[in-house]
Every structure is written in structure tokens, then in C-alpha cells.
Scaffold this active site. Sequence first.
Site, short mmCIF file in Angstrom:
data_model
loop_
_atom_site.label_atom_id
_atom_site.label_comp_id
_atom_site.label_asym_id
_atom_site.label_seq_id
_atom_site.Cartn_x
_atom_site.Cartn_y
_atom_site.Cartn_z
N LYS A 130 0.83 -1.21 0.00
CA LYS A 130 0.00 0.00 0.00
C LYS A 130 0.86 1.25 0.00
CE LYS A 130 -4.02 1.75 2.59
NZ LYS A 130 -4.92 1.47 3.75
N SER A 148 -9.49 2.34 2.71
CA SER A 148 -8.42 2.98 1.96
C SER A 148 -7.50 2.01 1.22
CB SER A 148 -7.58 3.84 2.91
OG SER A 148 -6.97 3.04 3.91
N SER A 171 -10.53 -0.06 6.56
CA SER A 171 -9.78 0.10 5.31
C SER A 171 -9.36 -1.19 4.63
CB SER A 171 -8.55 0.96 5.55
OG SER A 171 -8.92 2.28 5.85
#
Length: 472
Positions: free
Chosen positions: A79, A154, A178
Site C-alpha cells: 500500500k 483505503s 480500510s
Amino acid sequence: MTDTPWTWTAVAAVERLKRGETTPRELLASMRQRVEAVDPMVNALPTLCFDRAERFAERLEALPVADRGRFAGLPWPIKDSTAVSGVRTTWGSLAYADHVPETSDYVVEAIEAEGGVVFAKSNTPEFEAGANTFNEVFGRTLNPWDLSRSAGGSSGGAAVAVATGMAFLAQGSDFACSLRYPAAFCNVVGMRPTPGVVPQGPSALPGQVLSVMGPLARNVEDVALALDGMARFDARDPLSRPCGATSYLAAAQAPRPPARAAFSMTLGMAAVDRPVREAMGQALDRLASSGLRVDEACPDLAASDPAFRTMRAFQFAALRRGALERHGDKLKPEVIWNIEEGLKLTALELAGAEADRARVRLAMLEFLDRYGVLITPTAPVEPFPVEQRYVEHIDGQRLATYLDWLVLGYAITVCGCPAISIPCGRTSTGLPVGLQLVGKPHGEAELLRTAAWCEGVLGQSLARPIDPMEHA
């Protein structure tokens, strides 16, 4: 679709690596081919580092297979809020658009120590704020089930990469929701472990327990494999603890239902849209008809809402106030709002939030002593139009803030319990719906057994990656 390497499950890919039927560089080449074909349509992996990955894979291949680690050369995306040494890491923010860290975060070290080959950074909203993956650096990530829809956030880029075969496994993180919301929106599996299971850092708040690292994959077995390699003791993380002898993968490969389960559609707090309610009702009927005893019940989690909002604001202020001071003109409104809310807090408000958190956690632990597992929808809505920054209405009800639609996620975050989202069905328009399972702290193995059993009953997890679709 032919049996090309990028179509394999992570477990199958690792087995072939360990048997010498393929090599890390062959897998990497297949992954590069898939990324080149698919990512221009979905924008999930905006930063690629295949040259770095090739060098790492070549070093692995020089070792005996038995010495290549648990992943044995399996490619991984990381990420974009997690540092990878020598690779552009932006947190989705114009303030750090050209940032290249010299060292990697602890979780990346853990993955690479087990033979994970990092080849890309996955897209994320700015500083992981909001559950829709867009930012001013790389733009929007699109849902592969319908390219006009949000992939969630996210960890949206990570979830899309897994769903479309651009990744076998992906690292993500979970603050409010997320890992879980993107998993639900993209029809993959996402797991939020107990704080301390996966090492985090370096961080200016090393003792925080709201945000954790965890994996995404196409099925429960693959998520368990990922967690086996991500979980390790790291003395630099004050929450880290020695890992037990339990293999998470072995647990997932021995599925069984809990003796008893509880179900709550709303946790007594959330608005949930009709399409999600209908899909969840059908899923619960299938589980019950397969022998799962399910009671409609939930603990009193009302205090989790003010507790989370206060602690979230404090965390943003503690970690991002420097960005506001130096780059305020480059931050999105939601990030500025979060930081400013945190800067207003008093010690009395923080003390109250901690007391609320303690009360909610105890209520959840007592509840799980009775039921073993709590089942809820993962997200309260189906994937929404990607141009919408966040959900403003649910079931005809207008929401007050951009955090309101995240309550099914953050109510569990506050309790410090592990949670996993698995695919459970589709809405009438064909969009995915996720089912969330919540277990006891450090009960990941038992939660994975339960999730694997539910997955087998529901039959909704992806057997093969999908190609992006214009319309659901």
C-alpha cells in the site's frame, strides 16, 4: 481463460514455487503481463518497481528452495501509505508526491524476510482518510465489477489488484474499515488482525491500536497464508508479541462452524441500504440451513462512536500536524478537518474516549464469551459512484459527516477484535456484498476456521480473477 500463473491461488502458486515447478522470476513476469493489460483500466497500482523486484527474485533463486521463506518468491504489492526502501511512497498526498524512503516499514521487512517479492505500490486515499480510493497524485481507483463505481478504501488499490489477478496477495491496513470495505466492494477477502499480530512502524505513535496491518486475497486460505508470513515478533513495535505455534493456513484448511453465532444488521447504530439487507438475509438463511445456530443479538457498542471519533482525530493530529503546518494548501478538506478536530481536543476529552473504549471492549468480550462470533454486513451500501467522495445518504437518511457510513467498521476497531470480510452475495445489479465476522482478540485461527466454513457454504469467493467490467 488459460491456466496462466496469474490465475493461480496464492496457496497453489507457493506450492509450485516450493516444488520447483515455477520460479519467482517466472511468476513476476506473469504478474507484469497482467498489470500491463489490466491496470490502465482500473488504476490500482500506480507505482511499479519491477526492476527492484527482479533483483530481489534473482537473489532468492540463488538460495535453496527450503531457504526462500514461507512465500518462496511470491509477488506482493504494498500500500502507498507503507514505506518500501527506494520506492516512491506518497501517502496519496501532493505534500509527499516525490518522497522516496531510504528504509522500509516493519511489515515490508516481515514480508520480504519470508520471500515476498515487492513489485508495486497500491493506490490509497490521501493519508488513508475516507473509504473511497482517490487522491490528487494518482487519481481514482475503479471497481472492476463496474468501472463507474468505487473500490472502497483505503486499501482500494490492493483489493482491486487481488480481484483482477494483478496480485496473489496484497498488504493493506485498517483504521476504520480500510481492509474490510474494499474487500466487500471488490468481492475478495480482507482481514483485520488483532493489534500486535502484524508488526507496525516506525511510527510517532507506536502504542496506537486503531490502525493495523493485514492481508487481502481471493479466498480465506490465501488470506491465512498471507497472515502466517506477515505475523511475527518485532521488538521495535511495543504491541508485538511472540507468535504461537498455530499455523493460520492450517486453521483455514480445517473449516468448522462455531457452536453458536450472533447476527446484527446494524450493531444498533448503522443505517443499512436495502440491497445489502437483502443479500445479507439470503446469506444468513444459507448459513442457518447448513446448521449454524444464529441468534439476532449484539452488545451495546453505542460508546464506540464518540470514542472512535475522538481517538481518530487525536491520531490524525499527532501524525499529520506537520503536514498541515507545512503543506496545508496541498491537503484535501477531509484530512484538514481530521487534523484540526484533533488539535482542538482536551485531555478531558481524551480521557473520556479512553473510558468509553474500555467499556465497549469489555462489553464485546463478554458478548463473544457467549456467542463466539458476531456476524454483520461488512459495509452498509453497495459500491457507489466513484465520483462521489463519500456516502451522504443511506436508505433515505442523510448522514451528518463523512465518517457516518463507516460505523460497521470502526465500532469493531474500537473493540480491538480481529475481523474478516468474506464475499456473501450480490445485489440485484450484480455488485458484491461482504459479510463481516468478528472474533475474540488473538483468536485469528478460530476466526479463520469459521470464515472458511462460511465461505464454503456461501460459495461466493472468486475461484479465478475477473476482467474489469464496464457495467455490473
